[in-house]
Design an enzyme around this catalytic site. Sequence first.
Site, PDB file in Angstrom:
ATOM      1  N   ASP A  48       0.856  -1.095  -0.196  1.00  8.46           N
ATOM      2  CA  ASP A  48       0.070   0.003  -0.282  1.00  8.46           C
ATOM      3  C   ASP A  48       0.924   1.271   0.049  1.00  8.46           C
ATOM      4  OD1 ASP A  48      -2.524  -0.968   0.042  1.00  8.46           O
ATOM      5  OD2 ASP A  48      -2.925  -1.122   1.967  1.00  8.46           O
ATOM      6  N   MET A  55      -8.192   9.096   8.393  1.00  7.88           N
ATOM      7  CA  MET A  55      -8.637   9.409   6.876  1.00  7.88           C
ATOM      8  C   MET A  55      -9.784  10.500   6.978  1.00  7.88           C
ATOM      9  SD  MET A  55      -8.799   5.344   5.639  1.00  7.88           S
ATOM     10  CE  MET A  55     -10.083   4.902   6.891  1.00  7.88           C
ATOM     11  N   GLY A  98      -0.291  -0.312   5.726  1.00  7.66           N
ATOM     12  CA  GLY A  98      -0.006   0.607   6.617  1.00  7.66           C
ATOM     13  C   GLY A  98      -0.751   0.181   8.184  1.00  7.66           C
ATOM     14  N   LYS A 158      -1.307   0.725  -8.412  1.00  7.46           N
ATOM     15  CA  LYS A 158      -1.027   0.648  -9.721  1.00  7.46           C
ATOM     16  C   LYS A 158      -1.697  -0.750 -10.532  1.00  7.46           C
ATOM     17  CE  LYS A 158       2.332   4.220  -9.496  1.00  7.46           C
ATOM     18  NZ  LYS A 158       3.797   4.676  -9.967  1.00  7.46           N
ATOM     19  N   GLY A 203       2.813  11.024  10.794  1.00  7.55           N
ATOM     20  CA  GLY A 203       3.134  10.682  12.078  1.00  7.55           C
ATOM     21  C   GLY A 203       4.273   9.490  12.184  1.00  7.55           C
TER      22      GLY A 203
END
Length: 414
Positions: free
Chosen positions: A200, A337, A253, A222, A366
């Site tokens: 990711d 988000m 992540g 992609k 962060g």
Amino acid sequence: MAENPAYPVGLRLTGRRVVVVGGGQVAQRRLPALIAAGADIHLVSPEATPSVEAMADAGEITWHRRRYEDGDLAEAWYALIATSDTEANTAASAEAERHRVWCVRSDNADAATAWTPATGRSEGVTVAVLTTDAQGRDPRHTAAIRDAVVEGLRDGSLVAPHHRKRTPGVALVGGGPGDPDLITVRGRRLLAEADVVIADRLGPRDLLAELPPHVEVIDAAKIPYGRYMAQEAINHALIEHAKAGKSVVRLKGGDPFVFGRGMEEAQALVEAGIPYTVVPGISSSISVPGAAGIPVTHRGVAHEFTVVSGHVAPDDERSLVDWAALAKLRGTLVVLMGVDKIGKIADTLVAHGKPADTPVALVQEGTTAAQRRVDATLATVAETVRTHEVKPPAVIVIGEVVKVSDGSAPGGAE
């Protein structure tokens, strides 16, 4: 003339008699490994440390509460002599020599017939390090070598390719909040062993540069969609590479199951009959505020914290968040988000009773070198995001805990 080096060997002691003479600190350190080896352990000592006594109480060893006597080593396969009585150690060592029992002496390695290596374990591998000669023995040096090898195997920095056929499958790996050092040891090791890594954008990108040249790295953003939606295309890629007999890592992540859609991928793998494993990651919802000096809970300030997704606005029919209920909570609210929706989120919370002066902190990038923190309130946060040009990824913390911080963490408050 130099002494010949010791001959390394692994002893299979399951069910075999091992005698330990002395119940002090040396025995306390060595006994756990002998117990793990399944040895029939007999401890000869009038006294023992509390830890050794606990082993005896648990039935892991047989404790003969007396001093060493001639004949104690009869029928033994291996002996550890570790008392503070040199005379007793010498006598026991002599008996071991007569009975041809391999014997370690803690007080005099030169008089021993065996030496204990510095050992460590990682994923079914035992690393044992011995000094090559009697004159140059340096326990600290051998222990340091042991530690370096074991740590390298654990974190993947020491790559040891598997030559036996591995079982194909997929590992859903949480990469942590951004700093490559914050991925778990297991996650890093699986990365080092992968044939294919589907990553990711928010995964720890710096780790990808460390991968061996043969590893195929695919940017999940992609992957050609074709007849698939974005997530379906990723699921398809995981399945196809695993079916091709490859070891696949899906690098995400944070944590795979905290807004990472990890369960969707797991369900797709199950339907396709592909084995998978989950490696949890450090969630940015807790770690990023912490890195910026903000505790999500604090005694006398917040006794709970709630993590929500802000990728859809409160007035969006797709939203599953009860914003009215959240406005009534006294604890910490962490929004992921939500940078581009924070204005509507703040307005909604205030409309449902949250004080407009409630502190807000936005922590961008962060745990990375680019980390920055911008403080505001619910009343000012929308304008603050615009004037300070706060961009994703950023974690938003709402609550009184924002004021607990002293601002000394990296990327301190602007």
